[in-house]
Motif scaffolding. Sequence first.
Motif, PDB file in Angstrom:
ATOM      1  N   CYS A  59      11.873  16.068  12.426  1.00 25.40           N
ATOM      2  CA  CYS A  59      11.744  14.715  12.944  1.00 25.40           C
ATOM      3  C   CYS A  59      11.687  13.752  11.760  1.00 25.40           C
ATOM      4  O   CYS A  59      10.810  13.870  10.897  1.00 25.40           O
ATOM      5  N   PHE A  60      12.613  12.799  11.743  1.00 18.48           N
ATOM      6  CA  PHE A  60      12.642  11.800  10.674  1.00 18.48           C
ATOM      7  C   PHE A  60      11.554  10.751  10.874  1.00 18.48           C
ATOM      8  O   PHE A  60      11.239  10.010   9.954  1.00 18.48           O
ATOM      9  N   GLY A  61      10.951  10.700  12.065  1.00 19.58           N
ATOM     10  CA  GLY A  61       9.884   9.743  12.336  1.00 19.58           C
ATOM     11  C   GLY A  61       8.518  10.215  11.882  1.00 19.58           C
ATOM     12  O   GLY A  61       7.813   9.526  11.159  1.00 19.58           O
ATOM     13  N   CYS A  62       8.146  11.418  12.280  1.00 14.31           N
ATOM     14  CA  CYS A  62       6.802  11.927  11.954  1.00 14.31           C
ATOM     15  C   CYS A  62       6.825  13.073  10.943  1.00 14.31           C
ATOM     16  O   CYS A  62       5.782  13.625  10.605  1.00 14.31           O
ATOM     17  N   GLN A  63       8.005  13.460  10.471  1.00 18.83           N
ATOM     18  CA  GLN A  63       8.213  14.496   9.457  1.00 18.83           C
ATOM     19  C   GLN A  63       7.785  15.899   9.883  1.00 18.83           C
ATOM     20  O   GLN A  63       7.616  16.777   9.048  1.00 18.83           O
TER      21      GLN A  63
END
Length: 116
Positions: A59-63
């Motif tokens: 996830c590029f949002g929450c890693q």
Amino acid sequence: MAIPDEDVARVRAATDIAALIGEHTALKRVGRRLVGLCPFHSEKSPSFSVNPEEGLYYCFGCQVSGDAISFVRNIEGCDFVEAVERLAARAGVTIRTTRMARIRRDGGADRRSMRH
């Protein structure tokens, strides 16, 4: 309990990560990857990516990232052994387990009491 590395590898190989994750969030093919909304945090635009060829997600949002086993652990709140057992049952893979002595507080395992 411990599961032999070979059995863990067989479970990973037998698990269709796209189908597994697709049960929790809608995925859309974009080239070789699948993308969708992250099942681990609220978002309006897709930042969650699944690579079925490598069996990994990110996830590029929450890693958050990992494989099918870590996905089950995070989604269902279970430990490693339970996640492997659930995936094995789902994929029809037989796994072996061994009992290990509890891990000492210093982080080492007492191998003298390992049993099959």
